[in-house]
Every structure is written in structure tokens, then in C-alpha cells.
Write an enzyme that holds these catalytic residues in place. Structure first.
Site, PDB file in Angstrom:
ATOM      1  N   GLY A  11      52.785  49.579  81.871  1.00 55.73           N
ATOM      2  CA  GLY A  11      52.342  50.546  80.875  1.00 55.73           C
ATOM      3  C   GLY A  11      52.415  49.926  79.484  1.00 55.73           C
ATOM      4  O   GLY A  11      52.953  48.831  79.311  1.00 55.73           O
ATOM      5  N   GLN A  16      54.258  50.493  77.046  1.00 59.12           N
ATOM      6  CA  GLN A  16      55.635  50.252  76.590  1.00 59.12           C
ATOM      7  C   GLN A  16      56.493  49.588  77.670  1.00 59.12           C
ATOM      8  O   GLN A  16      57.719  49.745  77.683  1.00 59.12           O
ATOM      9  CB  GLN A  16      56.276  51.567  76.144  1.00 59.12           C
ATOM     10  CG  GLN A  16      55.760  52.069  74.796  1.00 59.12           C
ATOM     11  CD  GLN A  16      56.160  51.156  73.640  1.00 59.12           C
ATOM     12  OE1 GLN A  16      57.164  50.437  73.709  1.00 59.12           O
ATOM     13  NE2 GLN A  16      55.387  51.176  72.579  1.00 59.12           N
ATOM     14  N   SER A  17      55.871  48.842  78.561  1.00 58.82           N
ATOM     15  CA  SER A  17      56.600  48.235  79.682  1.00 58.82           C
ATOM     16  C   SER A  17      57.754  47.328  79.230  1.00 58.82           C
ATOM     17  O   SER A  17      57.539  46.358  78.495  1.00 58.82           O
ATOM     18  CB  SER A  17      55.613  47.423  80.523  1.00 58.82           C
ATOM     19  OG  SER A  17      56.303  46.586  81.425  1.00 58.82           O
ATOM     20  N   ASN A  18      58.956  47.657  79.686  1.00 52.02           N
ATOM     21  CA  ASN A  18      60.105  46.766  79.442  1.00 52.02           C
ATOM     22  C   ASN A  18      59.919  45.460  80.190  1.00 52.02           C
ATOM     23  O   ASN A  18      60.292  44.385  79.711  1.00 52.02           O
ATOM     24  CB  ASN A  18      61.396  47.412  79.955  1.00 52.02           C
ATOM     25  CG  ASN A  18      61.695  48.732  79.291  1.00 52.02           C
ATOM     26  OD1 ASN A  18      61.725  48.816  78.064  1.00 52.02           O
ATOM     27  ND2 ASN A  18      61.897  49.776  80.079  1.00 52.02           N
ATOM     28  N   ALA A  70      57.117  43.920  80.951  1.00 55.68           N
ATOM     29  CA  ALA A  70      56.148  43.041  80.292  1.00 55.68           C
ATOM     30  C   ALA A  70      56.806  42.337  79.097  1.00 55.68           C
ATOM     31  O   ALA A  70      56.638  41.129  78.905  1.00 55.68           O
ATOM     32  CB  ALA A  70      54.924  43.843  79.856  1.00 55.68           C
TER      33      ALA A  70
END
Ligand SMILES: *Cc1c(COP(=O)(O)O)cnc(C)c1O
Length: 313
Positions: free
Chosen positions: A73, A75-77, A79
Site C-alpha cells: 500500500g 504507506q507500506s512499512n 516497502a
């Protein structure tokens, strides 16, 4: 069987992470609640993805990759941590994120900006579109590239949490209940398989913060990781327990989650995040309310990180 810590892995974090008691919350809940501090894994702002990336990026390096793609997403942690880890190891990260949720330069997107990470958005609900786009872009790079799936949840990534179970055993800690958030399923699958191998008598409970079919995803990932380890185990439905804690939707804060975040902050001075750990801890509080824990039980909550998400809501 191969031991998970003997598999090719590249050190990225600081392990073992501490386990300590939550004294005030234990008193309130009339049981013994401990936390495994995987929010303190030592890379970026910490979090569970560091354990997975130690295996995934070792594989990428072994395969000579120069570019690492991953997704998630906006706000992916996962990524953000992939970008941090790949950069540290001298590979170029490219993130192709779903254009969903908070896409302004806050939270993890701010951290990616600070690292100078190449971030692209795709307006799709289907990760298959994104994996195709990785191949399209990767194919024209002229250098080897490596694709990490959403959440780092494939068999190799799962090994990170099989190894976490081994680490808990080596810390001499016995948990009657081990509780974690379930987002893409790898952490839960690793802990459930790891508990089967290293933590006899520990029940693993996953708090689902998304609506994917984790009843199928979890055992499938467990079987793939067991095959990789050549472990002689039969995965059964009673090896894990799943509870729905998603509330209004993935990455949409829930009332129970927000209350759990406040309680943990006020009572213990520890910050949970609105997407994963707040909702997972709300699940622990719900279990306690329903009488799932005895006074003598040891309940271990995995704090899987997510600090980047605290500043987006
Ligand atoms: C990704 C993530 C999870 C969920 O882990 P999965 O292995 O994807 O199920 C939990 N907590 C945080 C903070 C995460 O970033």
C-alpha cells in the site's frame, strides 16, 4: 531438517530483540502479558520486515541482483524497510505502490523521500498488475533485478519468523499464547511453523487486519516454508488460530484499535500503530475479556513495528 538460522541470510538487524513484561497491563488483565520487541529490530524504524529481508535480500545478492522491486500500500512499512535495506546493501530499490490510502509525503513516504527512493504509484487493486509492471520495467534495465512480493510473504520471508520462534526458545521464554498481527500472513505462518518446531505448548493467535482468506494463506505459506527447511511436519488447522480485527477496513483505524493504542501508550509508554499492532493488541484485550487467559498464563505479544504509520492519521 535444515535450521532456519543456517539458511543464507544477510545481517540487517539487531537480534535477539528483547522480551519484557507489561506490568501495568498484566495487573489489569489478571494474567502475565509480555512483549517481544520486534519494533526494535534496528533498521529504519524497526519492525517485522527486517527478519524477512535478511533472507530475501541474501537471495537477491546471491542471484546478483542490482535492482530490487517490491510493492504494498502507499504507506507500506515493508516497502520502506526494503528500500532502507536494499540501499544499505548497495542495491537500488524501486517501489511500485498501490495508489490507495495516504499518498501525501508523510509517514513512510516521507522516509522514502529522505532516502531518495524511486517510488511509483499504480492505480490498481490487483497486485498481479504490479508484478507485471515490475517485469516490464525490470526487463528493460539491462541488469539483474529481484522481485519481493507484498509484505515479503513468500517461503523465504516466512523463514524470518520461523527463526524468531527459535530465538524465543533460545531466550528461555515459554509462552502459553503468542499473539501477532496478520497483514500478508508471513509473520503468522512463520511463528506457527516455528512454534511447531521449537515452542511446544505455545498456541499462536493471528489477529487479521485485512480481509484476505488467511485460513488458506497461512497453511499454504507454512507448507512452503516447511518444504524449504525439509522439515518433516504435517500442517493442521489447529496449528494456528485466527481472529478478525480488521474493523472498517485495511489501514482504516478502528475504535478498538485506537483504544488499544491509547492504553498501551498510557500504561506502558509503548507506541503501537493504527494499521497492524493497535488492532492486534485490541485482539489480545478482547481475548482477555472473553476469559481466554488464566492467571498463571504467559501471553507474549509480538510488537511488529509500524512506527512510520503513526504519523499519517
Ligand atoms: C507487515 C506488518 C505486519 C504484518 O505482517 P505480515 O507478515 O505481512 O502478516 C504487522 N505489523 C507491522 C507493523 C507490519 O508492517
Amino acid at each position: 531438517m535444515k535450521q532456519p538460522d543456517r539458511f543464507p541470510k544477510i545481517p540487517l538487524g539487531i537480534f535477539p530483540t528483547p522480551i519484557h513484561k507489561l506490568e501495568n497491563i498484566s495487573r489489569k488483565l489478571h494474567t502475565n502479558v509480555y512483549v517481544k520487541r520486534d519494533d526494535l529490530t534496528g533498521l529504519g524504524l524497526g519492525g517485522n520486515k527486517v527478519r524477512k529481508l535478511e533472507y530475501l535480500l541474501a537471495d537477491a545478492l546471491q542471484k546478483g541482483a542490482r535492482v530490487v522491486f517490491t510493492t504494498g500500500g502507499a504507506q507500506s512499512n515493508h516497502a520502506m524497510l526494503t528500500a532502507a535495506a536494499a540501499g544499505k546493501l548497495g542495491m537500488k530499490p524501486i517501489l511500485i505502490l498501490k495508489k490507495r490510502g495516504v499518498t501525501e509525503r508523510v509517514g513512510n513516504l516521507l522516509l522514502e523521500h529522505l532516502m531518495g527512493t524511486e517510488v511509483l504509484f499504480m492505480d490498481t487493486d490487483d497486485y498481479a498488475d504490479i508484478y507485471r509492471e515490475m517485469d516490464r520495467r525490470g526487463g528493460s534495465l539491462g541488469v539483474p533485478y529481484y522481485k519481493i512480493p507484498c509484505g515479503g510473504s513468500n517461503a523465504l520471508g516466512v523463514l524470518g519468523y520461523v527463526d524468531c520462534a527459535r530465538e524465543i526458545r533460545d531466550q528461555g521464554f515459554h509462552a502459553d499464547h503468542l499473539i501477532c498481527a496478520v497483514g500478508s500472513g508471513g509473520t503468522m505462518a512463520g511463528l506457527a511453523l516455528g512454534a511447531k518446531l521449537f515452542l511446544p505448548g505455545t498456541e499462536v493467535h493471528g489477529m487479521m487486519v485485512d480481509t484476505d482468506p488467511f485460513e488458506q494463506i497461512t497453511p499454504a505459506l507454512m507448507r512452503e516454508a516447511a518444504a524449504l527447511l525439509e522439515a518433516d511436519v504435517t500442517i493442521r488447522p489447529e496449528d494456528f488460530d485466527l481472529l478478525g480485527m480488521c474493523g472498517p477496513g485495511y489501514a482504516v483505524p478502528s475504535r478498538e484499535g485506537n483504544e488499544a493504542i491509547s492504553q498501551m501508550a498510557k500504561e506502558e509508554g509503548i507506541f503501537l500503530d493504527p494499521v497492524y499492532t493497535g488492532k492486534a493488541f485490541a485482539g489480545l484485550l478482547k481475548m482477555a475479556e472473553e476469559g481466554a487467559f488464566r492467571e498463571t498464563d504467559h501471553v507474549l505479544f509480538l510488537h511488529s513495528g509500524g512506527a512510520g504509520g503513526i504519523f499519517t492519521v
